[in-house]
Design an enzyme around this catalytic site. Structure first.
Site, PDB file in Angstrom:
ATOM      1  N   TYR A 180      51.272 -41.196   7.383  1.00 23.88           N
ATOM      2  CA  TYR A 180      50.606 -41.205   8.906  1.00 23.88           C
ATOM      3  C   TYR A 180      50.153 -40.506  10.049  1.00 23.88           C
ATOM      4  CZ  TYR A 180      50.476 -45.471   6.686  1.00 23.88           C
ATOM      5  OH  TYR A 180      50.316 -46.615   5.514  1.00 23.88           O
ATOM      6  N   HIS A 236      54.392 -45.043  -2.382  1.00 29.81           N
ATOM      7  CA  HIS A 236      53.223 -44.808  -1.313  1.00 29.81           C
ATOM      8  C   HIS A 236      51.964 -44.329  -2.758  1.00 29.81           C
ATOM      9  CE1 HIS A 236      51.112 -44.135   2.830  1.00 29.81           C
ATOM     10  NE2 HIS A 236      50.178 -44.999   1.923  1.00 29.81           N
TER      11      HIS A 236
END
Length: 311
Positions: free
Chosen positions: A56, A138
């Site tokens: 992010y 992830h």
């Protein structure tokens, strides 16, 4: 706000969680003031679970989240971050993966045991913390063998040593998480966009499997990246322009919600939260006002009759 324990771990998350992609400049730049305000608003609303990832904003989300939580008692909140992408020095320019940040770093896939440990160490530095409560694999979509053969055992060992509290997987699909639930001893699945008003594909198999195995679900992406975030269809569906059939369906859903005096985003949050497998619904925000609105929607009851009427 109630808290729920993740699987068999000792980590507990609040029913509403803070998603950190927005403060990593997802789609658009966010000022330092607004990013801090969003975290402060979540705290004021009773949220004590905060999710982030190196992906992010190329570490920006982790740095901002850590700074915003630095003055809060560490024992009072839970942080999750993710492994699978190592950040290395980049070539400059702008990031090309949806975040409005300079490409000072680049992402390199790495689900090796060493990569997991390095990723956690780097995240601790960016967060400015001495521990991470929950660590998720992830997006291992194209890396199943390494993720289950190397990354998962490394996380399992770190959990056994007490270095991390809970482990799991975070993905935008349900099929591979179902394999992790069936074949490993994870505590949690972060399911993004696959159990929403628009996409209920995880409901028949993954969610019942999680219930039977004692694995908690964190519902993320409940607005399907924006299309359900307002009472009129947003601009994006699963991070792409909204197809016309989806737009028409959302318009109809909004009409039904209004008939029940419920807003579309309120219904989107409540739909995910009501499933017994779901421990927490994670929503992002890029300002204090955005998060305060979402917290208010989460706290407002939705009539049961709505679910019978929605397509």
């Amino acid at each position: 706000m109630k808290s729920v324990r993740l699987g068999g771990s000792k980590a507990e998350v609040t029913g509403l969680g803070f998603g950190g992609a927005g403060i990593g400049n997802l789609f658009t730049a966010v000022s330092e003031v607004d990013a801090r305000g969003a975290v402060d608003a979540a705290w004021a609303a009773g949220v004590r679970y905060f999710d982030t990832a190196p992906h992010y904003g190329l570490g920006l989300s982790e740095r901002r989240l850590g700074a915003a939580l630095a003055d809060r008692p560490r024992s009072e909140y839970v942080v999750s971050t993710k492994v699978g992408r190592i950040l290395e020095p980049g070539a400059g320019g702008r990031d090309d993966e949806g975040f409005d940040v300079p490409a000072d770093y680049r992402r390199r896939w790495d689900f090796s045991a060493d990569g997991v440990r390095r990723s956690i160490e780097d995240s601790l530095v960016r967060l400015g913390m001495d521990r991470i409560d929950v660590v998720l694999l992830h997006d291992p979509d194209d890396h199943w063998a390494e993720a289950v053969g190397s990354a998962y055992p490394a996380l399992h060992d770190l959990r056994s040593q007490g270095v991390v509290g809970a482990i799991g997987v975070g993905m935008n699909q349900w099929e591979m998480p179902a394999r992790f639930v069936a074949e490993t001893d994870i505590d949690v699945v972060m399911l993004a966009g696959r159990y929403t008003l628009l996409d209920r594909s995880a409901a028949p198999k993954l969610l019942p499997l999680c219930l039977s195995r004692g694995v908690s679900v964190i519902a993320a992406g409940v607005f399907n990246s924006g299309v359900l975030a307002t009472d009129t269809p947003g601009a994006t569906y699963d991070y792409a322009p909204v197809p016309e059939p989806v737009r028409a369906r959302v318009v109809r859903m909004a009409e039904i919600c209004r008939a029940h005096r419920v807003s579309l985003p309120q219904a989107a949050i409540a739909f995910a939260a009501r499933h017994p497998a779901v421990a927490s619904v994670v929503v992002g925000a890029q300002s204090a006002d955005q998060f305060s609105r979402n917290a208010s929607l989460y706290a407002t009851a939705v009539p049961d009759k709505l679910w019978d009427d929605l397509p």
